[in-house]
Design an enzyme around this catalytic site. Structure first.
Site, short mmCIF file in Angstrom:
data_model
loop_
_atom_site.label_atom_id
_atom_site.label_comp_id
_atom_site.label_asym_id
_atom_site.label_seq_id
_atom_site.Cartn_x
_atom_site.Cartn_y
_atom_site.Cartn_z
CG ASP B 141 -25.48 4.00 -5.94
OD1 ASP B 141 -24.86 4.89 -6.55
OD2 ASP B 141 -25.29 2.79 -6.15
NE ARG B 189 -25.15 0.78 -13.92
CZ ARG B 189 -24.75 1.12 -15.15
NH1 ARG B 189 -25.56 0.97 -16.18
NH2 ARG B 189 -23.55 1.59 -15.36
CD GLN B 296 -19.44 9.62 -9.39
OE1 GLN B 296 -20.54 10.09 -9.34
NE2 GLN B 296 -18.91 9.19 -10.53
#
Lengths: 417, 417
Positions: B141, B189, B296
């Site tokens: 992330d 997210r 991914q």
């Protein structure tokens, strides 16, 4: 160039290596001093007289087709009706071919394309127009008859097995507190070749994927859920590979499950999210799912070297067959040995390939129906073997080529239906 | 071994290169004659006294961690409450550490893990137990504060950009008669780092992806559909990249759209299938979509060489910091130049990293909000640069290692909550 020209067209879904076939076609034709035109967007380009002059492409650009996925001249999904039903398109094709002195037509596709090429060769004969029609095999679905395998499949198979193995390592690492069941959806509406390829990710029955759902078998939800439950109890987690084409006993496709979302909008189907939801609802496990979709057929970065060699060999042979006077044939891959892997290219009549679909042999399915046999492994292993990475640029991305695609001047009135 | 032992644990979602960090930790510790234990399934293994003796692993097995995705010792999603709320787990950890003479704790994770390591270092000090807690960065992330980037992100970024570029070539080839709009869902997210990475697949505004939907921006469906329509009119097709975290103006996540399928069963959300369905219903275009999900973050086959170097460097530095007496710090990546790319590792206090989330800077978003700026490109390019493929076996699959993971004998009573 008074010998006539060769027209090459791509048809149907593209693959990671279909452009390698195109490159081999152009390179082989250049060796024989034959000019290659390409149809823009497949057979539609031929009908519309939208032709591309590949002579304008540099040697380097043509060589780069070897490592560029997608369809360099465009492809299409467009099936010609039988000449008995609609003769006009065939006659139009002959007109276009005559106008551009096209004597050889190479149609790179699946069984529909083989059928079209076969019919066109007959019409040309009726018109006494000298035309050789050669089918060139291509499909990630691997469902063409006669040929041992189809260019495009080996790379999609490798992508699938590698991706399943990698995702399974992720699931295994997280299963204690997170995702216990992972569902991976593969292409293959009627034939489970890519589903079988996923089986190469593991060896034993407890290796991922622990469950493969083949389109050749009726999907029994209760039995499936029971198996998932038992696998999680035994292994701690479970990777499921599901073919997009699985169906219930009454014939309904599981992928047709798309309904309405919580906002009242229609949902698109997808086998993986549906199965994942069922596992979550009935068994209560945390789930994740993936639908790789086009990624599996365009992943040139993970192409199989064997598949690439096949793709180039059928392109080369197609030109050689055409120039040698073959007609209504396809260069197919003939395997003489699994280990060491030995293969050659041979011509096969299009009539035997047209409109036939080769599903997975029964001997490839494990007796319980949820995995593959050693027979399947012996078949699949050489097709996935070898790496053929593209060159990468300094930005970390592959250097894929975009052709000039110079248009050939039109000579005919527009084609109107 | 009377100097004490080092405990290494992985936390949260794994990455393509987290095991490369683990390998560097073990190799560096071995050089310093320090024994490394690993916690099975992250911090839970430490609480349960489920420890692994990495001394049993061969030099070759440890080296192979460099190219093996997943989490070699298991990871977990498990957040300890603050000691003020629940002190027992921290005390248990000190008990376990004392029982096994653990003096250095390396926690490889995101901002939650940085928080845990930070709190644990304080509790140890209260108990007067000599313990150095080092956070080791990891997350696809890329949302950790202080560090220029996070190991794991560069490889996921490369995977995303390459996959989008490959799929776009497929869509472009087929658009005339088939799919006109393709939707690719990326992880992230709250932060659009991977969505931004997708932007590296193309250069101009008409290159794919033509539209990127970032979680940092409110999703306006009408404006989005208008853009899709205009793109198809202009380019002939459109590739959309959507972050899993996009939300409407009222705060609802688009991913929460999961409703009921046509059989009355619940559907799992997914931004890509939802957006694709809206495009199909409202604009009438043929659509395809992909949700790569775990692929991914586990695609070691396409790791970035820069990312791999970062992952190994933070592992090595973490051990060196620990042995040099640092406490409550994290080795972070400091960039001094974009081009040529120059970076180093430096220690940063865990207190500044714990529980903070770094979203995409405004300067990275194109003014229209649907693409990335040159500033973003300068940041992203070096992180995706370089290839570091794993070795492949004769079956065409990467040779990923499975460790022995030999258990250390327990010394304490079971941990019960």
């Amino acid at each position: 160039m008074n010998r006539g020209r060769l027209l090459y067209a791509q048809s149907g879904g593209v693959t990671a290596v279909i452009n390698a076939t195109a490159g081999a076609v152009i390179e082989t034709a250049r060796k024989h001093k034959v000019e290659v035109l390409a149809a823009r967007n497949g057979i539609l380009g031929a009908l519309r007289e939208e032709l591309i002059n590949t002579s304008k492409e540099s040697r380097a650009a043509v060589a780069a087709l070897r490592h560029t996925p997608g369809g360099a001249f465009g492809s299409c999904r467009y099936k010609l009706k039988a000449p008995e039903q609609d003769r006009a398109p065939y006659e139009r094709l002959i007109d276009v071919f005559r106008a551009h002195d096209i004597r050889w037509f190479l149609y790179n596709g699946g069984n529909d394309s083989a059928d079209t090429a076969h019919k066109l060769s007959k019409i040309a004969a009726e018109f006494d127009y000298p035309l050789a029609c050669i089918g060139v095999p291509k499909t990630v679905d691997n469902d063409l008859a006669i040929t041992d395998c189809c260019p495009g499949f080996g790379s999609a198979a490798k992508y699938t097995a590698v991706s399943v193995r990698e995702a399974a390592l992720d699931v295994a690492a997280m299963a204690d507190t997170s995702t216990k069941v992972f569902v991976y959806e593969v292409m293959g509406r009627h034939a489970g070749w890519l589903a079988a390829a996923a089986g190469m990710a593991g060896a034993g029955t407890d290796d991922a994927p622990q469950l493969i759902l083949f389109p050749e078998r009726t999907f029994d939800e209760a039995a499936f859920l029971e198996r998932v439950k038992a696998t999680v109890a035994r292994v701690g987690w479970c990777v499921v590979v599901a073919s997009e084409g699985i169906h219930y006993a009454d014939g309904r496709f599981v992928a047709e499950a798309g309904g309405t979302d919580s906002f009242g909008h229609s949902q698109l189907g997808g086998v993986a999210p549906h199965l994942a939801a069922r596992v979550k609802d009935v068994l209560g496990f945390k789930v994740h799912w993936t639908v790789p979709d086009y990624l599996q057929r365009s992943a040139r970065h993970l192409a199989s070297a064997t598949d690439l060699a096949h793709a180039q060999a059928v392109g080369k042979a197609a030109v050689e067959y055409a120039l040698a006077g073959h007609n209504a044939v396809m260069p197919v891959i003939v395997r003489s040995s699994d280990a060491p892997y030995r293969w050659k290219i041979a011509p096969a009549p299009l009539a035997k390939i047209a409109n036939t679909e080769k599903t997975l042999p029964k001997t490839f399915l494990r007796r319980d129906g949820y995995g593959i046999t050693d027979t399947a492994r012996r078949y699949l292993a050489p097709l996935m073997r070898g790496e053929a990475p593209p060159p990468y640029g300094t930005g970390g991305l592959p250097k894929y080529v975009a052709l000039k695609n110079a248009a050939v001047a039109k000579k005919l009135p527009d084609w109107r239906r």
